[in-house]
Enzyme design. Structure first.
Site, PDB file in Angstrom:
ATOM      1  N   LYS A   1       0.870  -1.340  -0.123  1.00 23.12           N
ATOM      2  CA  LYS A   1      -0.056   0.004  -0.099  1.00 23.12           C
ATOM      3  C   LYS A   1       0.959   1.180   0.020  1.00 23.12           C
ATOM      4  O   LYS A   1       0.696   2.133  -0.698  1.00 23.12           O
ATOM      5  CB  LYS A   1      -0.857  -0.249   1.363  1.00 23.12           C
ATOM      6  CG  LYS A   1      -2.096   0.907   1.228  1.00 23.12           C
ATOM      7  CD  LYS A   1      -3.308   0.190   0.888  1.00 23.12           C
ATOM      8  CE  LYS A   1      -4.242   1.303   0.811  1.00 23.12           C
ATOM      9  NZ  LYS A   1      -5.541   0.863   0.543  1.00 23.12           N
TER      10      LYS A   1
ATOM     11  N   LYS B   1      -6.050 -17.805 -15.021  1.00 24.26           N
ATOM     12  CA  LYS B   1      -6.436 -18.381 -13.426  1.00 24.26           C
ATOM     13  C   LYS B   1      -7.631 -17.689 -12.994  1.00 24.26           C
ATOM     14  O   LYS B   1      -7.887 -16.436 -13.123  1.00 24.26           O
ATOM     15  CB  LYS B   1      -5.223 -17.785 -12.871  1.00 24.26           C
ATOM     16  CG  LYS B   1      -5.305 -18.201 -11.220  1.00 24.26           C
ATOM     17  CD  LYS B   1      -4.088 -17.659 -10.444  1.00 24.26           C
ATOM     18  CE  LYS B   1      -4.461 -17.405  -9.042  1.00 24.26           C
ATOM     19  NZ  LYS B   1      -4.229 -18.183  -8.099  1.00 24.26           N
TER      20      LYS B   1
ATOM     21  N   LYS C   1     -10.964 -12.967  -8.812  1.00 27.76           N
ATOM     22  CA  LYS C   1     -11.807 -12.034  -8.826  1.00 27.76           C
ATOM     23  C   LYS C   1     -11.331 -10.655  -9.453  1.00 27.76           C
ATOM     24  O   LYS C   1     -12.028 -10.125 -10.310  1.00 27.76           O
ATOM     25  CB  LYS C   1     -12.244 -11.251  -7.204  1.00 27.76           C
ATOM     26  CG  LYS C   1     -13.210 -12.215  -6.849  1.00 27.76           C
ATOM     27  CD  LYS C   1     -13.815 -11.762  -5.456  1.00 27.76           C
ATOM     28  CE  LYS C   1     -14.638 -12.849  -4.669  1.00 27.76           C
ATOM     29  NZ  LYS C   1     -13.826 -13.659  -3.581  1.00 27.76           N
TER      30      LYS C   1
END
Ligand code: TRP
Length: 330
Positions: free
Chosen positions: A112, A199, A202
């Site tokens: 992050k 693969k 989401k």
């Protein structure tokens, strides 16, 4: 005595077939060799899921998923993290033994920060303290229940190593109070292909949810990418996305039989997709019924979680009293 395995399940979304084959099924198989602990890590999800009704839905969905797929609440432990207040007590205690530098090096936080820096933002922009302290809460999850092994994907290995390190430090000071855990890395043996052959994930928007009613499942399977071969042409099962999924659910006999039909010609993509649907219904149909039953009777889930919390708290209180004793906080 059997070793204890501990599995944390973050309620962040609706699980798909890739999650099922890659994580849920192997985790449920642990009952054969371990005394198992499974729990829903709802307070971990709170670092990102901050809408109450979404959180509640996610918790019920994830509980219903695991129960429908065979998690037996009578065997070992199954509870919701937020039902065990001792975990937060322990989390604070452990944070007092955790070098701040560990947290600075934690992957999720570091990623992050790197992203923020790359964007020219303040390094800690959009970083809440929950995200920063996430590993300390996870240490408490693990050490509270004397886990010997923690089965995780590679992305969580560092977290288990932190727990290990903190347990060792704590024990050095106070004696053998905490069980030193080990990560059990779940290697991804098969890549589970998604609708587009990449693969299943989401982030690629190519997933098939585990529990879909027949109509929605048919629609999803309809989206699996195939080539433009005609019905008559012989086809290669080994380069086909439909077949790749089929063989992960079919028996060996079913797999061989369908491969022969591919090679013989006369099998269209619609037929192949119908076979995939049939095998998914065969394997997951009963679980799906159970899943939808539980979701329309959430009071049954409430009961199971309350029962699990009661059992789990016997153990968490034990650990906490040992810890409090040596700390001198009576
Ligand atoms: N962090 C884990 C994940 O993102 C979930 C989790 C929380 C967990 N506490 C845990 C996993 C303890 C193993 C042990 O998937």
């Amino acid at each position: 005595m059997k070793q204890i395995s501990l599995t944390g399940i973050k309620p962040t979304g609706t699980p798909h077939l890739g999650n099922y084959l890659g994580a849920i099924r192997p985790a449920l198989d642990l009952v054969k060799n371990f005394e198992t602990v499974y729990f829903i890590a709802d307070y971990h999800a709170l670092t990102t899921v901050q809408d109450g009704s979404t959180m509640r839905d996610n918790i019920y969905k994830v509980a219903a998923t695991w129960l429908a797929l065979g998690l037996n609440p009578e065997e070992g432990l199954f509870y919701k993290q937020s039902d065990i207040p001792e975990i937060f007590e322990l989390s604070w205690v452990l944070s007092c033994f955790t070098p701040k530098g560990f947290m600075n090096r934690a992957h999720a936080y570091k990623d992050k920060v790197n992203k923020n820096v790359a964007l020219g933002e303040d390094p800690d922009s959009n970083v809440n303290m929950g995200l920063y302290c996430y590993p300390c809460l996870m240490d408490a999850d693990i050490l509270m229940f004397n886990a010997n092994v923690v089965p995780v994907g590679k992305d969580q290995k560092q977290h288990v190593e932190f727990a290990r390190d903190i347990a060792i430090r704590f024990n050095k000071k106070y004696g053998e109070i905490l069980t030193v855990p080990e990560p059990l890395i779940q290697e991804e043996t098969d890549v589970i292909p998604g609708l587009d052959g990449r693969k299943m994930s989401k982030s690629y928007d190519n997933t098939i949810e585990i529990f879909l009613d027949s109509k929605s499942l048919k629609k999803k399977i309809g989206k699996i990418v195939t080539n433009a071969q005609s019905i008559e042409e012989p086809k290669d099962p080994d380069t086909c996305n439909v077949f790749a999924l089929y063989k992960l659910f079919a028996t060996r006999e079913q797999t061989t039989a369908l491969a022969e039909r591919y090679r013989a010609g006369g099998l269209g993509w619609g037929h192949a997709k119908a076979e995939l649907q049939a095998v998914l219904e065969e394997r997951l149909g009963a679980a799906r019924d159970q899943y939808f039953h539980l979701l329309s009777h959430t009071e049954e889930i409430d009961k199971i979680l309350a029962y699990g919390a009661e059992k789990a708290r016997i153990r968490s209180k034990e650990t906490m009293s040992r810890v409090r004793e040596v700390l001198g906080v009576f």
